[in-house]
Design a protein around this motif. Structure first.
Motif, PDB file in Angstrom:
ATOM      1  N   MET A  36       0.978  -1.307  -0.056  1.00 27.78           N
ATOM      2  CA  MET A  36       0.079   0.087   0.120  1.00 27.78           C
ATOM      3  C   MET A  36       0.911   1.250  -0.004  1.00 27.78           C
ATOM      4  O   MET A  36       2.043   1.336   0.506  1.00 27.78           O
ATOM      5  N   SER A  37       0.228   2.364  -0.556  1.00 25.62           N
ATOM      6  CA  SER A  37       1.020   3.611  -0.649  1.00 25.62           C
ATOM      7  C   SER A  37       1.090   3.893   0.841  1.00 25.62           C
ATOM      8  O   SER A  37       0.218   3.665   1.833  1.00 25.62           O
ATOM      9  N   ASP A  38       2.141   5.068   1.234  1.00 26.18           N
ATOM     10  CA  ASP A  38       2.104   5.805   2.440  1.00 26.18           C
ATOM     11  C   ASP A  38       0.771   6.651   2.723  1.00 26.18           C
ATOM     12  O   ASP A  38       0.463   6.638   3.899  1.00 26.18           O
ATOM     13  N   ASP A  39       0.316   6.994   1.646  1.00 25.64           N
ATOM     14  CA  ASP A  39      -1.127   7.808   1.747  1.00 25.64           C
ATOM     15  C   ASP A  39      -2.173   6.885   2.408  1.00 25.64           C
ATOM     16  O   ASP A  39      -3.156   7.351   3.311  1.00 25.64           O
ATOM     17  N   ALA A  40      -2.180   5.797   1.653  1.00 28.67           N
ATOM     18  CA  ALA A  40      -3.292   4.761   2.199  1.00 28.67           C
ATOM     19  C   ALA A  40      -2.925   4.336   3.609  1.00 28.67           C
ATOM     20  O   ALA A  40      -4.078   4.260   4.434  1.00 28.67           O
ATOM     21  N   LEU A  41      -1.860   4.058   4.109  1.00 30.29           N
ATOM     22  CA  LEU A  41      -1.560   3.612   5.464  1.00 30.29           C
ATOM     23  C   LEU A  41      -1.871   4.706   6.274  1.00 30.29           C
ATOM     24  O   LEU A  41      -2.452   4.336   7.438  1.00 30.29           O
ATOM     25  N   THR A  42      -1.633   5.965   6.117  1.00 25.51           N
ATOM     26  CA  THR A  42      -1.666   7.073   6.712  1.00 25.51           C
ATOM     27  C   THR A  42      -3.405   7.260   6.976  1.00 25.51           C
ATOM     28  O   THR A  42      -3.712   7.427   8.017  1.00 25.51           O
ATOM     29  N   ALA A  43      -3.935   7.071   6.042  1.00 24.13           N
ATOM     30  CA  ALA A  43      -5.380   7.082   6.268  1.00 24.13           C
ATOM     31  C   ALA A  43      -6.248   6.010   6.886  1.00 24.13           C
ATOM     32  O   ALA A  43      -6.977   6.325   7.625  1.00 24.13           O
ATOM     33  N   ALA A  44      -5.395   5.040   6.849  1.00 22.31           N
ATOM     34  CA  ALA A  44      -6.018   3.757   7.860  1.00 22.31           C
ATOM     35  C   ALA A  44      -5.508   4.128   9.256  1.00 22.31           C
ATOM     36  O   ALA A  44      -6.439   3.783   9.948  1.00 22.31           O
ATOM     37  N   ILE A  45      -4.270   4.577   9.394  1.00 27.04           N
ATOM     38  CA  ILE A  45      -4.170   4.965  10.721  1.00 27.04           C
ATOM     39  C   ILE A  45      -5.050   5.977  11.399  1.00 27.04           C
ATOM     40  O   ILE A  45      -5.516   5.857  12.399  1.00 27.04           O
ATOM     41  N   THR A  46      -5.111   7.183  10.517  1.00 26.27           N
ATOM     42  CA  THR A  46      -6.152   8.167  11.035  1.00 26.27           C
ATOM     43  C   THR A  46      -7.526   7.538  11.340  1.00 26.27           C
ATOM     44  O   THR A  46      -8.301   7.735  12.302  1.00 26.27           O
ATOM     45  N   LYS A  47      -8.271   6.554  10.551  1.00 20.90           N
ATOM     46  CA  LYS A  47      -9.447   5.963  10.915  1.00 20.90           C
ATOM     47  C   LYS A  47      -9.359   4.985  11.954  1.00 20.90           C
ATOM     48  O   LYS A  47     -10.131   5.052  12.774  1.00 20.90           O
ATOM     49  N   CYS A  48      -8.276   4.460  12.449  1.00 23.47           N
ATOM     50  CA  CYS A  48      -7.970   3.683  13.631  1.00 23.47           C
ATOM     51  C   CYS A  48      -7.998   4.483  14.802  1.00 23.47           C
ATOM     52  O   CYS A  48      -8.459   4.099  15.753  1.00 23.47           O
ATOM     53  N   ARG A  49      -7.556   5.820  14.684  1.00 23.73           N
ATOM     54  CA  ARG A  49      -7.230   6.521  15.870  1.00 23.73           C
ATOM     55  C   ARG A  49      -8.758   7.045  16.105  1.00 23.73           C
ATOM     56  O   ARG A  49      -9.119   7.310  17.310  1.00 23.73           O
ATOM     57  N   GLN A  50      -9.662   7.533  15.011  1.00 24.74           N
ATOM     58  CA  GLN A  50     -11.088   7.845  15.276  1.00 24.74           C
ATOM     59  C   GLN A  50     -11.830   6.737  15.891  1.00 24.74           C
ATOM     60  O   GLN A  50     -12.569   6.895  16.858  1.00 24.74           O
ATOM     61  N   SER A  51     -11.431   5.591  15.484  1.00 26.35           N
ATOM     62  CA  SER A  51     -12.291   4.446  16.141  1.00 26.35           C
ATOM     63  C   SER A  51     -12.005   4.143  17.472  1.00 26.35           C
ATOM     64  O   SER A  51     -12.848   3.992  18.415  1.00 26.35           O
ATOM     65  N   LEU A  52     -10.499   4.420  17.900  1.00 25.76           N
ATOM     66  CA  LEU A  52     -10.111   4.176  19.191  1.00 25.76           C
ATOM     67  C   LEU A  52     -10.965   5.404  19.902  1.00 25.76           C
ATOM     68  O   LEU A  52     -11.361   5.240  20.928  1.00 25.76           O
ATOM     69  N   ALA A  53     -11.112   6.687  19.474  1.00 26.45           N
ATOM     70  CA  ALA A  53     -11.635   7.575  20.311  1.00 26.45           C
ATOM     71  C   ALA A  53     -13.000   7.335  20.427  1.00 26.45           C
ATOM     72  O   ALA A  53     -13.715   7.791  21.412  1.00 26.45           O
ATOM     73  N   LYS A  54     -13.558   6.902  19.510  1.00 26.20           N
ATOM     74  CA  LYS A  54     -15.208   6.466  19.630  1.00 26.20           C
ATOM     75  C   LYS A  54     -15.568   5.208  20.531  1.00 26.20           C
ATOM     76  O   LYS A  54     -16.664   5.145  20.945  1.00 26.20           O
ATOM     77  N   GLY A  55     -14.339   4.537  20.860  1.00 27.97           N
ATOM     78  CA  GLY A  55     -14.643   3.424  21.688  1.00 27.97           C
ATOM     79  C   GLY A  55     -15.091   2.088  20.839  1.00 27.97           C
ATOM     80  O   GLY A  55     -15.099   0.934  21.142  1.00 27.97           O
ATOM     81  N   GLU A  56     -14.974   2.265  19.619  1.00 29.13           N
ATOM     82  CA  GLU A  56     -14.945   1.212  18.790  1.00 29.13           C
ATOM     83  C   GLU A  56     -13.856   0.136  18.636  1.00 29.13           C
ATOM     84  O   GLU A  56     -14.154  -1.121  18.411  1.00 29.13           O
ATOM     85  N   LEU A  57     -12.892   0.617  18.728  1.00 35.58           N
ATOM     86  CA  LEU A  57     -11.731  -0.139  19.055  1.00 35.58           C
ATOM     87  C   LEU A  57     -11.054   0.244  20.429  1.00 35.58           C
ATOM     88  O   LEU A  57     -11.231   1.331  20.993  1.00 35.58           O
TER      89      LEU A  57
END
Length: 84
Positions: A36-57
Motif C-alpha cells: 500500500m502507498s504511504d497515503d493509504a496507510l496514513t488514512a488507515a491509521i487516522t481511521k483507527c485513531r478515530q475508532s479508538l476515540a469513539k470506543g469502537e476499538l
C-alpha cells in the motif's frame, strides 16, 4: 485490562502509530499492506485513531503475557474480578 483512550494521548504519537500499524497488519493476512502507498496507510491509521476515540476499538493490556494489543470492542472478553 483496558487502557483508556485518554491515556494514549500521553504516549508519543509514533508509539501509538506503531501499535495501530501492528493492528492493521494483523488484519490483513496476505500482507497487502506492504504494497500500500504511504497515503493509504496514513488514512488507515487516522481511521483507527478515530475508532479508538469513539470506543469502537480498544487497547488491551494482557497481564498474562505482558503485551498490548488493539481489539474491536465486541471482541474483548470482560471478566468480573469478583469471580476469581
Amino acid at each position: 485490562m483496558l487502557i483508556p483512550y485518554s491515556a494514549l494521548s500521553q504516549l508519543p504519537s509514533d508509539t501509538v502509530d506503531n501499535l495501530i500499524r501492528e493492528y492493521l497488519l494483523r488484519q490483513v493476512e496476505d500482507g497487502s499492506f506492504d504494497a500500500m502507498s504511504d497515503d493509504a496507510l496514513t488514512a488507515a491509521i487516522t481511521k483507527c485513531r478515530q475508532s479508538l476515540a469513539k470506543g469502537e476499538l480498544v487497547v488491551e493490556y494482557s497481564e498474562d503475557d505482558e503485551s498490548v494489543a488493539i481489539r474491536r470492542c465486541e471482541d474483548v472478553v470482560y471478566t468480573d474480578p469478583n469471580d476469581e
